[in-house]
Scaffold this motif. Sequence first.
Motif, PDB file in Angstrom:
ATOM      1  N   THR A 315       0.830  -1.212   0.000  1.00 11.02           N
ATOM      2  CA  THR A 315       0.000   0.000   0.000  1.00 11.02           C
ATOM      3  C   THR A 315       0.856   1.249   0.000  1.00 11.02           C
ATOM      4  N   ILE A 316       1.838   1.299   0.881  1.00 11.48           N
ATOM      5  CA  ILE A 316       2.697   2.477   0.995  1.00 11.48           C
ATOM      6  C   ILE A 316       3.466   2.715  -0.308  1.00 11.48           C
ATOM      7  N   GLU A 317       3.970   1.664  -0.886  1.00 10.07           N
ATOM      8  CA  GLU A 317       4.752   1.812  -2.123  1.00 10.07           C
ATOM      9  C   GLU A 317       3.872   2.238  -3.301  1.00 10.07           C
ATOM     10  N   VAL A 318       2.658   1.692  -3.399  1.00  7.81           N
ATOM     11  CA  VAL A 318       1.747   2.091  -4.474  1.00  7.81           C
ATOM     12  C   VAL A 318       1.379   3.564  -4.336  1.00  7.81           C
ATOM     13  N   LEU A 319       1.066   3.990  -3.115  1.00  3.96           N
ATOM     14  CA  LEU A 319       0.660   5.378  -2.915  1.00  3.96           C
ATOM     15  C   LEU A 319       1.818   6.343  -3.132  1.00  3.96           C
ATOM     16  N   ALA A 320       3.028   5.916  -2.816  1.00  2.00           N
ATOM     17  CA  ALA A 320       4.193   6.749  -3.087  1.00  2.00           C
ATOM     18  C   ALA A 320       4.426   6.866  -4.590  1.00  2.00           C
ATOM     19  N   LEU A 324       0.713  10.206  -4.002  1.00  2.00           N
ATOM     20  CA  LEU A 324      -0.171  10.582  -2.889  1.00  2.00           C
ATOM     21  C   LEU A 324       0.611  10.902  -1.628  1.00  2.00           C
ATOM     22  N   ILE A 325       1.764  10.273  -1.470  1.00  2.00           N
ATOM     23  CA  ILE A 325       2.652  10.558  -0.350  1.00  2.00           C
ATOM     24  C   ILE A 325       4.051  10.776  -0.921  1.00  2.00           C
ATOM     25  N   GLY A 326       4.940  11.305  -0.079  1.00  2.00           N
ATOM     26  CA  GLY A 326       6.311  11.525  -0.510  1.00  2.00           C
ATOM     27  C   GLY A 326       7.111  10.241  -0.428  1.00  2.00           C
ATOM     28  N   GLU A 327       8.309  10.324   0.088  1.00  2.00           N
ATOM     29  CA  GLU A 327       9.138   9.139   0.232  1.00  2.00           C
ATOM     30  C   GLU A 327       8.462   8.134   1.166  1.00  2.00           C
ATOM     31  N   PRO A 328       8.404   6.868   0.787  1.00  2.00           N
ATOM     32  CA  PRO A 328       7.776   5.865   1.657  1.00  2.00           C
ATOM     33  C   PRO A 328       8.470   5.804   3.013  1.00  2.00           C
ATOM     34  N   GLN A 329       7.681   5.859   4.068  1.00  3.71           N
ATOM     35  CA  GLN A 329       8.216   5.737   5.413  1.00  3.71           C
ATOM     36  C   GLN A 329       7.981   4.324   5.931  1.00  3.71           C
ATOM     37  N   GLU A 330       8.529   4.039   7.091  1.00  2.00           N
ATOM     38  CA  GLU A 330       8.264   2.757   7.728  1.00  2.00           C
ATOM     39  C   GLU A 330       6.788   2.689   8.112  1.00  2.00           C
ATOM     40  N   THR A 331       6.276   1.470   8.197  1.00  2.00           N
ATOM     41  CA  THR A 331       4.848   1.269   8.452  1.00  2.00           C
ATOM     42  C   THR A 331       4.392   1.968   9.722  1.00  2.00           C
ATOM     43  N   GLU A 332       5.214   1.941  10.755  1.00  2.00           N
ATOM     44  CA  GLU A 332       4.804   2.536  12.033  1.00  2.00           C
ATOM     45  C   GLU A 332       4.583   4.039  11.955  1.00  2.00           C
ATOM     46  N   ALA A 333       5.043   4.691  10.916  1.00  2.00           N
ATOM     47  CA  ALA A 333       4.764   6.119  10.755  1.00  2.00           C
ATOM     48  C   ALA A 333       3.293   6.369  10.459  1.00  2.00           C
TER      49      ALA A 333
END
Length: 344
Positions: A315-320, A324-333
């Motif tokens: 999810t994070i990588e697709v949205l990056a 939709l988001i900037g650099e992918p952060q760790e999941t806990e962010a």
Amino acid sequence: MATRTSLRPARSALTALVAVTSALALVACGGDEEAGGNGGDEVTLQLNWYPYGEHAPFYYGVEEGIFEDHGISLSIEAGQGSARTVQAIGQQDFDFGWADTPAVLANIDSGVDVRSVGVFLQSTPSAVQVFSETGIEEPADLSGRTIAVSAGDAVTLTFPMYLEAVGLSESDVQQQNLDSAGKNAAMMSGRVDGLIGFAHDQGPTLSSESGKEVTYLRYTDAGLNFFSNGLIAHTSTIADDPDLVERMVAATSEAFAAAQESPEDAVAAMDTGDPQMPDTDVLLAQWEETISLLSTENTADLAPGHTAEEDWRQTIEVLAEAGLIGEPQETEAYFDASFTTGGE
């Protein structure tokens, strides 16, 4: 493979409010508001939108006493879009929110102080939606067609990724930018060949209003997936009252499981007397469509709302990639895994 369905719905245009009141009982007992008492903490939940079939578990959970069993007296209020719900939780206007994960991550990226505490729609409902009479049956049939989009939302920003996955380029499809209501109106009037949106929500509305069958070209059929709706809380709520968050997540998970077992009863619980509430058969169709979104192959054996780290990373990588988001952060962010099995 495209699937077809014929449904008849209309969303409620009024705020839905459900409350399980227990203050008098607490006062009479001189008791506290801990879980297990006669009633519970008064808790507010803002939805992502006006009530539709996806929200049946919350109403069913109230009716069946599931939230009360977890020490929660729950009030449910309609929302006006996931982004606004996330911002309302960021301002602590409500205790919990129900919002689309892309909107959650984008707002966190912009500094809104919230976290996901459990994702329940783990397969995206994003889809190209067309009237079946258009003859559009497969993704290749979109070439040369005009599709209504809404600039800036997750479905639109990931549309180029969908097109690439099905072997099309952006230039193959004409995109017409409209707001949500404008998209529906344009498709109804035939000014566009279809629109992109949520298959478990918009499609049934269009079918009801037009009397026509709708065909869905789902992003997941092309191998494109990312999280959708789930529970969020302010970080101070998580830090200051983790017991409440744990009980809310557990009650919501139990309510979703119960609603899967008794779909008709779950939908019946949405009968609040609002004359603009969708018909029961429409709510049922919406909820049954939602059930198919509640897990991935990684979470098939887990309770509703419990996620897998690999699905979070996807999810994070697709949205990056979609911007939709900037650099992918760790999941806990973005996600606090303290209240589910996810992310651990």
